[in-house]
Design an enzyme around this catalytic site. Structure first.
Site, short mmCIF file in Angstrom:
data_model
loop_
_atom_site.label_atom_id
_atom_site.label_comp_id
_atom_site.label_asym_id
_atom_site.label_seq_id
_atom_site.Cartn_x
_atom_site.Cartn_y
_atom_site.Cartn_z
N TYR A 41 18.81 -5.03 -20.78
CA TYR A 41 19.44 -4.26 -19.72
C TYR A 41 19.84 -5.17 -18.56
CZ TYR A 41 19.61 -0.73 -15.96
OH TYR A 41 19.96 0.06 -14.92
N HIS A 91 0.86 -1.19 0.00
CA HIS A 91 0.00 0.00 0.00
C HIS A 91 0.90 1.24 0.00
CE1 HIS A 91 -3.15 -2.49 2.53
NE2 HIS A 91 -2.98 -2.98 1.31
N HIS A 114 -7.03 0.69 -2.95
CA HIS A 114 -6.40 -0.32 -2.11
C HIS A 114 -4.87 -0.25 -2.13
CE1 HIS A 114 -6.35 -4.88 -0.91
NE2 HIS A 114 -5.30 -4.24 -0.46
N TYR A 117 10.72 6.62 -18.19
CA TYR A 117 11.01 5.34 -18.86
C TYR A 117 11.15 4.17 -17.90
CZ TYR A 117 15.88 5.69 -17.40
OH TYR A 117 17.02 5.75 -16.64
ZN LIG Z 1 -3.74 -4.85 0.81
#
Ligand SMILES: [Zn+2]
Length: 214
Positions: A209, A95, A156, A114
């Site tokens: 990369y 979160h 959320h 990017y």
């Molecule tokens: Zn959660």
């Protein structure tokens, strides 16, 4: 490989999500594929207070062998990602402040930088809303993820996946950074989004990369 190794790696990754500011307190959860099922952080425990023995083995049908702590309330989300995406070896759910801010607006994160190419896509999509811990949330997350390595969960948080824990944590961290750039850049007007061609070039470079796989 000893049986304790995935536990130590998962513990380290879970602590890393706190150190990187992706998770606070008991929010968020991290898992790693382990045999037929996966190993996940327990519910309601702060990541920095965890011991290896607190981590929970969950089988692919969602069964938890007795004697273990209760798994994260989002175990189903992790399980469904592993079932749907065989190449995924680790899942981070968090979160983080800026990614979740966008998710609260049910907004996709566009390619304002990017670095978003770390997800393998040029947009981090925001899912439809569903109650935490439900099958509906898994379905919404999988739809938003598509074949990419990250999505936002409406009102959320965020989900990031990778071949291993290092990659999943890195993806979560870079997506949060791009979300912060986007949020800050939008304060004085509209942020400039990279064109399809500009992102195609970045994605191409990202494919080659980094260090070759060992
Ligand atoms: Zn959660």
């Amino acid at each position: 490989m000893t049986h304790t190794e995935p536990r130590e790696r998962l513990l380290e990754a879970a602590r890393c999500t706190v150190a990187l500011g992706l998770n606070q307190g008991t929010s968020g959860n991290v898992s790693v594929r382990d045999g037929d099922g996966f190993l996940i952080t327990p519910t309601g425990m702060a990541c920095d207070a965890l011991a290896a023995s607190d981590l929970v083995n969950v089988s692919s049908d969602g069964t938890v062998a007795p004697g273990q702590r209760a798994p994260s309330s989002e175990w189903r989300l992790h399980r469904d990602v592993y079932l749907a995406r065989p190449a995924v070896g680790a899942v981070v759910h968090a979160h983080p402040r800026f990614g979740t801010t966008l998710a609260c607006r049910r907004q996709h994160l566009p390619a304002v930088h990017y670095l978003i190419a770390v997800t393998g896509a040029s947009v981090v999509r925001c899912s439809a809303y569903a109650t935490f811990g439900t099958e509906a949330l898994s379905a919404a997350a999988l739809e938003a993820l598509g074949s990419s390595r990250a999505c936002l969960l409406a009102n959320h948080g965020m989900v990031a996946v990778g071949r291993d824990l290092d990659e999943a944590v890195q993806v979560a961290s870079e997506v949060e950074l791009v979300a912060e750039y986007y949020w800050r850049a939008s304060q004085g007007g509209e942020a400039i989004v990279l064109s399809e061609k500009e992102m195609a070039d970045a994605l191409e470079r990202f494919r080659s990369y980094g260090q070759p796989p060992s």
